[in-house]
Motif scaffolding. Structure first.
Motif, PDB file in Angstrom:
ATOM      1  N   VAL A   7      -5.913  -5.673  -5.968  1.00 12.96           N
ATOM      2  CA  VAL A   7      -5.594  -4.834  -7.121  1.00 12.96           C
ATOM      3  C   VAL A   7      -5.941  -5.621  -8.377  1.00 12.96           C
ATOM      4  O   VAL A   7      -6.000  -6.847  -8.368  1.00 12.96           O
ATOM      5  CB  VAL A   7      -4.097  -4.443  -7.165  1.00 12.96           C
ATOM      6  N   GLU A  63       3.711   0.659  -9.735  1.00 14.66           N
ATOM      7  CA  GLU A  63       4.203   1.201  -8.465  1.00 14.66           C
ATOM      8  C   GLU A  63       3.072   1.872  -7.701  1.00 14.66           C
ATOM      9  O   GLU A  63       2.943   1.713  -6.476  1.00 14.66           O
ATOM     10  CB  GLU A  63       5.323   2.203  -8.724  1.00 14.66           C
ATOM     11  N   ILE A  64       2.240   2.635  -8.440  1.00 11.77           N
ATOM     12  CA  ILE A  64       1.114   3.321  -7.807  1.00 11.77           C
ATOM     13  C   ILE A  64       0.143   2.314  -7.205  1.00 11.77           C
ATOM     14  O   ILE A  64      -0.413   2.529  -6.121  1.00 11.77           O
ATOM     15  CB  ILE A  64       0.394   4.220  -8.840  1.00 11.77           C
ATOM     16  N   LYS A  65      -0.026   1.177  -7.911  1.00  6.07           N
ATOM     17  CA  LYS A  65      -0.907   0.121  -7.396  1.00  6.07           C
ATOM     18  C   LYS A  65      -0.267  -0.657  -6.244  1.00  6.07           C
ATOM     19  O   LYS A  65      -0.934  -1.454  -5.585  1.00  6.07           O
ATOM     20  CB  LYS A  65      -1.271  -0.847  -8.522  1.00  6.07           C
ATOM     21  N   GLY A  66       1.049  -0.450  -6.046  1.00 12.37           N
ATOM     22  CA  GLY A  66       1.723  -1.077  -4.928  1.00 12.37           C
ATOM     23  C   GLY A  66       2.151  -2.507  -5.149  1.00 12.37           C
ATOM     24  O   GLY A  66       2.392  -3.246  -4.185  1.00 12.37           O
ATOM     25  N   VAL A  67       2.271  -2.934  -6.424  1.00 12.69           N
ATOM     26  CA  VAL A  67       2.641  -4.332  -6.687  1.00 12.69           C
ATOM     27  C   VAL A  67       4.115  -4.491  -7.042  1.00 12.69           C
ATOM     28  O   VAL A  67       4.647  -5.598  -6.998  1.00 12.69           O
ATOM     29  CB  VAL A  67       1.764  -4.954  -7.797  1.00 12.69           C
ATOM     30  N   ALA A 111       8.180  -2.477  -6.677  1.00 13.54           N
ATOM     31  CA  ALA A 111       8.965  -1.423  -6.028  1.00 13.54           C
ATOM     32  C   ALA A 111      10.226  -1.170  -6.841  1.00 13.54           C
ATOM     33  O   ALA A 111      10.829  -2.104  -7.378  1.00 13.54           O
ATOM     34  CB  ALA A 111       9.340  -1.831  -4.604  1.00 13.54           C
ATOM     35  N   THR A 137       6.620  -6.288  -4.649  1.00 13.88           N
ATOM     36  CA  THR A 137       6.479  -5.841  -3.251  1.00 13.88           C
ATOM     37  C   THR A 137       5.945  -6.980  -2.384  1.00 13.88           C
ATOM     38  O   THR A 137       5.357  -7.929  -2.871  1.00 13.88           O
ATOM     39  CB  THR A 137       5.535  -4.648  -3.160  1.00 13.88           C
TER      40      THR A 137
END
Length: 364
Positions: free
Chosen positions: A305, A348-352, A354, A364
């Motif tokens: 990312v 959050e959308i990038k997943g880094v 939570a 995360t």
């Protein structure tokens, strides 16, 4: 507390950082100092009749109004001694500045703070040592502090930016200018991923006598001061000596016995004023620091990312805290929650990051 009165106390001729802190401790806050009677002021050790009259004549408050307008216009933060956001390491120093002007995003109380200093006449050896050392520090998530001067200072800041570490430049002048001018572009980058800090108000020139004062802040902000390359005379050795008086660790890289700009480092080591180090592993041993092998910035660990500068800064704060509520994060960043909520959603959308119950966030 009144920001106007806090600034005004630093504008009183004859009141330095030590006496200013004594006055604040005696009366409770800066505003109370200016509300005190002449008799009450004279009763304070170190305050004579003439100085009491100077405090009460109103000139300091008038000068402070001009400074207040400047900091509001340029979105400058003020950190007053005794406040919760004042740098905790610096607050431990007996001659800590009464007030600091700060612009940037770096945490002045980050878990690991390292000052890196050295000669303005950096050799290829010093540049190489500085670059390799700071690259290795990426694993420790340290904040790099230096003085934004020519030579080693500039290489320390520039390499910190290159390797994704927050970096703070401590200035010997006001925030209305950058000295040397050749560092303006780098200083602008530091505001996005670091900061600029000074005890000097706007309009203060980079005069010679300001730099030893600047050096005590460089030493006081950090857990450890590293001298990369230095002659036997100069600001780097002054900073190292100050750090020693604060009972902070000092380290130096050894150099060629015949090289002028290694003589200062060799002298510090020879006289037991500094630990000899050859790289980040030596610092790890000395400070009992362990590298973080489980998390890191996207640039450091090659995560799939890409974070922009603002997201990276949010990421680093959450990582350093473990987890943090959005209210506390907003205060640390000095961002409105509306802006922060959008940034956190993107992350959050990038997943880094939570989201946890209670608007608490973690990596995360």
């Amino acid at each position: 507390m009144s920001l106007l009165h806090q600034i005004a106390l630093t504008k009183v001729s004859g009141v330095g950082s030590v006496l200013g802190r004594h006055l604040v401790s005696h009366f409770g806050d800066a505003e109370a100092v200016f509300s005190a009677t002449k008799k009450a002021l004279v009763a304070v050790p170190g305050i004579g009749t003439r100085l009491a009259e100077t405090i009460l004549n109103g000139n300091a408050l008038q000068n402070a109004e001009n400074e207040l307008r400047f900091i509001e216009k340029h979105h400058i933060q003020v950190r007053f001694w005794g406040s919760k956001d004042y740098p905790k390491r610096l607050a431990e120093c007996s001659d800590a500045p009464l007030l600091l002007y700060y612009k940037g995003h770096a945490d002045l109380n980050a878990p690991r703070m390292i000052s890196i200093v050295g000669t303005r006449n950096a050799t290829s050896y010093g540049k190489s040592v500085c670059s390799e050392f700071i690259q290795a520090l990426s694993s420790y998530h340290a904040t790099i502090i230096s003085g934004l001067a020519y030579g080693i200072d500039s290489y320390a800041h520039r390499n910190a930016l290159t390797f994704g570490l927050p970096t703070i430049g401590v200035l010997g002048h006001g925030l209305d200018r950058i000295y040397p001018a050749t560092n303006r572009e780098m200083a602008a980058q530091m505001l996005d991923y670091g900061g600029l800090l000074t005890e000097f108000p706007s309009g203060t020139n980079p005069d010679r006598q300001n730099f030893p004062m600047r050096n005590r802040i460089i030493a006081g902000l950090a857990d450890v001061t590293i001298v990369v390359e230095a002659a036997t005379k100069g600001g780097a050795l002054i900073t190292a000596e100050i750090a020693n008086t604060y009972n902070r660790d000092v380290c130096a890289f050894p150099g060629n016995l015949n090289q002028e700009f290694s003589a200062g480092c060799n002298y510090l080591i020879k006289t037991n004023r500094a630990h000899l180090i050859t790289g980040a592993k030596d610092l790890e041993y000395l400070m009992n620091w362990l590298p973080d092998t489980t998390s890191g910035s996207s640039r450091q660990l090659g995560l799939p990312v890409t974070l922009d500068v603002q997201e990276q800064h949010v990421y680093d704060i959450i990582r350093s805290m473990g987890q943090i509520a959005i209210d506390d994060l907003s205060l640390r960043l000095q961002w409105p929650q509306s802006k922060l909520a959008i940034t956190l959603l993107e992350m959050e959308i990038k997943g880094v990051v939570a989201a946890l119950p209670g608007k608490v966030y973690r990596i995360t």
